[in-house]
Write a protein that holds these residues in place. Sequence first.
Motif, PDB file in Angstrom:
ATOM      1  N   ASN A 277     -27.883  12.061 -18.304  1.00 52.91           N
ATOM      2  CA  ASN A 277     -29.034  12.796 -18.842  1.00 52.91           C
ATOM      3  C   ASN A 277     -28.817  14.301 -18.723  1.00 52.91           C
TER       4      ASN A 277
ATOM      5  N   GLY B  95     -37.030   2.832 -15.501  1.00 54.17           N
ATOM      6  CA  GLY B  95     -35.924   3.793 -15.437  1.00 54.17           C
ATOM      7  C   GLY B  95     -34.615   3.188 -15.895  1.00 54.17           C
ATOM      8  N   ASP B  96     -33.589   3.298 -15.043  1.00 51.90           N
ATOM      9  CA  ASP B  96     -32.294   2.716 -15.417  1.00 51.90           C
ATOM     10  C   ASP B  96     -32.058   1.386 -14.719  1.00 51.90           C
TER      11      ASP B  96
ATOM     12  N   ARG C 285     -36.535  -4.908 -18.624  1.00 51.51           N
ATOM     13  CA  ARG C 285     -36.290  -3.577 -18.038  1.00 51.51           C
ATOM     14  C   ARG C 285     -37.314  -3.408 -16.924  1.00 51.51           C
TER      15      ARG C 285
ATOM     16  N   LEU D 132     -38.637   1.274 -25.457  1.00 51.64           N
ATOM     17  CA  LEU D 132     -37.330   1.911 -25.675  1.00 51.64           C
ATOM     18  C   LEU D 132     -36.238   0.877 -25.949  1.00 51.64           C
TER      19      LEU D 132
ATOM     20  N   GLY E  23     -29.160   9.737 -23.044  1.00 50.86           N
ATOM     21  CA  GLY E  23     -29.503   8.811 -21.959  1.00 50.86           C
ATOM     22  C   GLY E  23     -30.287   7.616 -22.502  1.00 50.86           C
ATOM     23  N   ASP E  24     -31.256   7.900 -23.375  1.00 52.54           N
ATOM     24  CA  ASP E  24     -32.053   6.817 -23.978  1.00 52.54           C
ATOM     25  C   ASP E  24     -31.159   5.838 -24.737  1.00 52.54           C
TER      26      ASP E  24
ATOM     27  N   LEU F 246     -29.365   3.516 -22.481  1.00 50.14           N
ATOM     28  CA  LEU F 246     -30.255   2.440 -22.007  1.00 50.14           C
ATOM     29  C   LEU F 246     -30.416   1.374 -23.087  1.00 50.14           C
TER      30      LEU F 246
ATOM     31  N   HIS G  36     -31.528  13.913 -22.645  1.00 50.80           N
ATOM     32  CA  HIS G  36     -32.308  12.688 -22.486  1.00 50.80           C
ATOM     33  C   HIS G  36     -32.138  11.704 -23.642  1.00 50.80           C
TER      34      HIS G  36
ATOM     35  N   ILE H 228     -27.850   1.331 -13.380  1.00 51.68           N
ATOM     36  CA  ILE H 228     -26.685   2.071 -13.887  1.00 51.68           C
ATOM     37  C   ILE H 228     -26.203   3.043 -12.806  1.00 51.68           C
ATOM     38  N   ASN H 229     -24.896   3.068 -12.583  1.00 51.13           N
ATOM     39  CA  ASN H 229     -24.353   4.024 -11.603  1.00 51.13           C
ATOM     40  C   ASN H 229     -24.327   5.428 -12.200  1.00 51.13           C
ATOM     41  N   ASN H 230     -24.771   6.375 -11.437  1.00 50.18           N
ATOM     42  CA  ASN H 230     -24.714   7.794 -11.835  1.00 50.18           C
ATOM     43  C   ASN H 230     -25.294   8.054 -13.215  1.00 50.18           C
ATOM     44  N   PHE H 231     -26.493   7.566 -13.425  1.00 46.88           N
ATOM     45  CA  PHE H 231     -27.113   7.749 -14.740  1.00 46.88           C
ATOM     46  C   PHE H 231     -27.668   9.168 -14.908  1.00 46.88           C
ATOM     47  N   LYS H 232     -28.150   9.711 -13.818  1.00 49.65           N
ATOM     48  CA  LYS H 232     -28.777  11.033 -13.894  1.00 49.65           C
ATOM     49  C   LYS H 232     -27.827  12.082 -14.498  1.00 49.65           C
ATOM     50  N   PRO H 233     -26.558  12.114 -14.040  1.00 52.41           N
ATOM     51  CA  PRO H 233     -25.655  13.123 -14.633  1.00 52.41           C
ATOM     52  C   PRO H 233     -25.462  12.972 -16.145  1.00 52.41           C
TER      53      PRO H 233
HETATM   54  N1  LIG Z   1     -32.947   9.088 -20.773  1.00 54.75           N
HETATM   55  C1  LIG Z   1     -33.757   8.446 -19.939  1.00 54.75           C
HETATM   56  N2  LIG Z   1     -33.648   8.647 -18.602  1.00 54.75           N
HETATM   57  C2  LIG Z   1     -34.457   7.969 -17.773  1.00 54.75           C
HETATM   58  C3  LIG Z   1     -35.444   7.096 -18.251  1.00 54.75           C
HETATM   59  N3  LIG Z   1     -36.099   6.572 -17.173  1.00 54.75           N
HETATM   60  C4  LIG Z   1     -35.520   7.127 -16.066  1.00 54.75           C
HETATM   61  N4  LIG Z   1     -34.540   7.964 -16.424  1.00 54.75           N
HETATM   62  C5  LIG Z   1     -33.671   8.781 -15.576  1.00 54.75           C
HETATM   63  O1  LIG Z   1     -32.793   7.904 -14.899  1.00 54.75           O
HETATM   64  C6  LIG Z   1     -32.280   8.598 -13.776  1.00 54.75           C
HETATM   65  C7  LIG Z   1     -32.181   7.623 -12.650  1.00 54.75           C
HETATM   66  O2  LIG Z   1     -31.456   8.225 -11.701  1.00 54.75           O
HETATM   67  P1  LIG Z   1     -31.298   7.596 -10.264  1.00 54.75           P
HETATM   68  O3  LIG Z   1     -31.486   6.106 -10.319  1.00 54.75           O
HETATM   69  O4  LIG Z   1     -32.121   8.353  -9.341  1.00 54.75           O
HETATM   70  O5  LIG Z   1     -29.845   7.930  -9.904  1.00 54.75           O
HETATM   71  P2  LIG Z   1     -28.435   7.712 -10.591  1.00 54.75           P
HETATM   72  O6  LIG Z   1     -27.971   9.012 -11.156  1.00 54.75           O
HETATM   73  O7  LIG Z   1     -28.402   6.516 -11.526  1.00 54.75           O
HETATM   74  O8  LIG Z   1     -27.599   7.427  -9.320  1.00 54.75           O
HETATM   75  P3  LIG Z   1     -27.407   6.082  -8.565  1.00 54.75           P
HETATM   76  O9  LIG Z   1     -28.569   5.167  -8.934  1.00 54.75           O
HETATM   77  O10 LIG Z   1     -27.399   6.418  -7.131  1.00 54.75           O
HETATM   78  O11 LIG Z   1     -26.111   5.543  -9.077  1.00 54.75           O
HETATM   79  C8  LIG Z   1     -33.217   9.774 -13.518  1.00 54.75           C
HETATM   80  O12 LIG Z   1     -32.564  10.962 -13.873  1.00 54.75           O
HETATM   81  C9  LIG Z   1     -34.370   9.535 -14.495  1.00 54.75           C
HETATM   82  O13 LIG Z   1     -34.899  10.749 -15.015  1.00 54.75           O
HETATM   83  C10 LIG Z   1     -35.574   6.919 -19.669  1.00 54.75           C
HETATM   84  O14 LIG Z   1     -36.402   6.172 -20.190  1.00 54.75           O
HETATM   85  N5  LIG Z   1     -34.717   7.612 -20.467  1.00 54.75           N
END
Ligand SMILES: Nc1nc2c(ncn2[C@@H]2O[C@H](COP(=O)(O)OP(=O)(O)OP(=O)(O)O)[C@@H](O)[C@H]2O)c(=O)[nH]1
Length: 306
Positions: free
Chosen positions: A182, A216-217, A213, A141, A190-191, A194, A187, A175-180
Amino acid sequence: MRSELTIYLLEDNSDDVYLFKQLLENDKAINYSTLETDSLAGLNKLISAIVPDILVIDLNISESVGLETLIEVRKFSLDIPIIVLTGNDDEIGIQAIQLGAQDYLIKSEINASTLKRAIQFARERLILYSALGQLATRDKLTMLHNRAAFDEKLEAIESDFLRYEINYSILLLDINNFKPINDTYGHLVGDKILQHLAHRLQMFNRANDFVGRFGGDEFILIVPKVDNDEKLQSLILNKKKVLNGQYAVQSISGQILNIPISVAIGGAIRGVNAFSPKELISIADLNMYKDKEINAQLENNNKFTD
Ligand SMILES: Nc1nc2c(ncn2[C@@H]2O[C@H](COP(=O)(O)OP(=O)(O)OP(=O)(O)O)[C@@H](O)[C@H]2O)c(=O)[nH]1
């Protein structure tokens, strides 16, 4: 014999076209052949006839302004390296790279040598990125080193440490708060975040540093010769300066989104506060989570003061 290079220039200012051609004239090694057009349709037509070696586009032409111009051009020129010409603004240039250009030039700073260097760099960058995608030690990626490459590098640098006592550090970034992101934008967006973050890490990286990497994030850096806490903290601050900020991303519907991104970073120094590679990673991880807590606390406080 001079090699040939075909350039298509999207530019609606005839003075700028003239200057551009002048800068590339009479090169000893390369014969630059430039065709100019002042419209997107014109550029599309040129590309359909013959694919050039490089595209140089002014972001501001009469029919389209700013990053929208790049997005339109990218629709019909996916595998061609692009250099964008911007007014006076590094920020737009960096966003253009995030949106798929290979390089940018600020118009007032262009001269023959910056232009030729940008052309060469943009071409090499596209080729390199395609080649990197084939390697087993790269993350597909982001094109950064992957976890397997990290393990190998750590083993090598650890063996140097044991033999010559050369300290090294690692930084773990998340990354802080990456999930929101996505969840809100999907996605694919989100990609892209990254990828952009990986790109910033690469751009502002010393030649001997290892950037990978972790999954994940999470990203990881191995930094030779950082051997005390002061250096480590200043390194962390510098990384945050270049990584935190607005990231320009194209949404699925084609809209340009500017998403604020911040990272949490934790570091550890081999031989100073960590006494094995395993401990090094776990201390960096712990420090990263402490940093995350501080960030969350700050955000909370800001909410109350807003
Ligand atoms: N788009 C995308 N998302 C990914 C990938 N790998 C992991 N993720 C997402 O990255 C997110 C990581 O979230 P977390 O680390 O749990 O939490 P966060 O929202 O960053 O919160 P904090 O780490 O507490 O700041 C999850 O939603 C995963 O689904 C990827 O290759 N692409």
